[in-house]
Enzyme design. Structure first.
Site, PDB file in Angstrom:
ATOM      1  N   CYS A  33      67.446  94.143 -19.035  1.00  0.00           N
ATOM      2  CA  CYS A  33      66.759  95.520 -18.916  1.00  0.00           C
ATOM      3  C   CYS A  33      66.670  96.234 -17.321  1.00  0.00           C
ATOM      4  O   CYS A  33      66.157  95.622 -16.516  1.00  0.00           O
ATOM      5  CB  CYS A  33      65.037  95.335 -19.051  1.00  0.00           C
ATOM      6  SG  CYS A  33      64.085  96.642 -18.906  1.00  0.00           S
ATOM      7  N   CYS A  36      63.636  97.296 -15.910  1.00  0.00           N
ATOM      8  CA  CYS A  36      62.888  96.158 -15.309  1.00  0.00           C
ATOM      9  C   CYS A  36      63.356  95.717 -13.884  1.00  0.00           C
ATOM     10  O   CYS A  36      62.555  95.455 -12.964  1.00  0.00           O
ATOM     11  CB  CYS A  36      62.907  95.122 -16.331  1.00  0.00           C
ATOM     12  SG  CYS A  36      62.476  95.254 -18.087  1.00  0.00           S
TER      13      CYS A  36
END
Length: 105
Positions: A33, A36
């Site tokens: 991600c 993230c």
């Protein structure tokens, strides 16, 4: 304080029990991600700088049960636990001041 790796095995002690003493900020993330990876250094900074909160991370790929328990639909998701209860939830990348405001009210 360093960031805790939260799993189903240590969840009760690391989050539920600990949140009775201090709020616990949980970062739900995954290695693939991009957002993230942008948020992770900010969460790490908060863990190092703020003694008033416990910071933990849950890898949603490794701990799908925890992600499901918190109804995490999108990552990154930050969940603040106080006294064993969800106090606040934030989805997406947030600037550090916004996360600190979430923690401190």
């Amino acid at each position: 304080m360093s960031v805790l790796t939260i799993t189903t095995d240590n969840f009760r002690e690391a989050v539920i029990d600990a949140s009775k003493e201090k709020p616990v900020l949980i970062d739900f993330w995954a290695s693939w991600c991009g957002p993230c990876r942008m948020l992770s250094p900010v969460v790490d900074q908060i863990a190092e700088e703020q003694d008033s909160v416990i910071v933990g991370k849950v890898n949603v790929d490794e701990q799908p049960e925890l992600a499901a328990a918190f109804d995490v639909q999108s990552i990154p998701t930050l969940v603040l636990i106080k006294n064993g209860e969800v106090a606040d939830v934030s989805v997406g990348v947030r600037p550090k001041p916004a996360i600190l405001k979430m923690i401190n009210g």
